[in-house]
Design a protein around this motif. Sequence first.
Motif: not given
Length: 329
Positions: A223-231, A238-243, A261-262, A306-309
């Motif tokens: 199940d990790l892959g899906n979370t990883l994709r969206w994190v 976003v400016n806020c934090d991600i868990a 990026g979490a 992360s996708q942007s970096k």
Amino acid sequence: MTDLSTNYLGLQLKNPIIVGSSGLTDSVEKIKNLEAMGAAAVVLKSLFEEEIIMEMDETIYAMTNRHFVFPETMDYMETVVKEDILANYLELITESKKSVEIPVIASINCVSSQKWTYFAKEIEKAGADALELNLFFLPSDTQRGEKEILEATFDIISKVKGSIRIPVALKISAYQSNLIRFAEHIDQAGVEGIVLFNRSWLPDIDISQLVVSSGFVLSSPSDLGNTLRWVSMIAGRVNCDIAASTGIHDGAGLIKQLLAGANACQVVSALYINDLSFIRKMTEELSKWMVVHEFESIDEFRGRLSQSKSGNPAAWERVQFMKHFRNFV
Ligand SMILES: Cc1cc2nc3c(=O)[nH]c(=O)nc-3n(C[C@H](O)[C@H](O)[C@H](O)COP(=O)(O)O)c2cc1C
């Protein structure tokens, strides 16, 4: 010396492992034990919006039946609460805060901003360090489109943020449509954090009894892959934090989420499957990995992939899907 500390919702955590909302966090004794085993913070077992409203309604019923005038404020609640679910929850917060040094994050599972939101203030008064709102819009609800879901979400955020000062995180579903845009919207609405993701109840079918039953409640490493994709895709947007929450079953999973990026990682299933000493095992793996890669702090590598970096945004996109499936023979 490797520094495992991280900042999440403005809270300083000694390491990135938060024990997520579950039966692991529903008593003071369990929370004390989690701290002793190395957890950096806990999210309490959720209260449901319906539980708050039901208890309020019982209270209102009791009060009106005794010819009380319904008070402007809900301060009377404490004296007439029947079931004590709410009082017990507040006591869990107060007693946990007295007993541990790690941050204690309260949690409410909600679908609307109807009359339960006053309780956020009670949670703050009880001493919670932050509040996590688990948004639970059923993907099968055909009455609510994207617009209605966004409106309900903004309404919840604005009512809760308008009544408390402690940080608020929104735990959202992986089934939410247009996740990146949704995350950007809720970030702009002022939440301090987004938790990716909550876990839906999974159905199963008992083929011997021919009845619908419950599927397996725990996640698996796959199940990790899906979370990883969206994190990875939401970090940097976003400016806020991600868990990250879902599928973190070892130190490698933890490291991957930080690279994606979490700011912090919530872990539940791995602790049910193994035992609480697994928290220490994961932080040791992280520490060893940091030594090998010569990182002294998490900030040095957080979000590097992360996708942007990553310098290779396509690695997270459609081209990867095409390559993967074409080469899989
Ligand atoms: C037994 C159990 C109880 C849970 N209870 C809650 C809850 O009350 N509120 C909530 O937001 N999430 C709850 N969750 C979801 C977890 O907090 C977490 O988001 C999910 O299990 C994914 O993380 P994992 O892969 O580490 O298990 C529960 C999960 C499990 C396994």
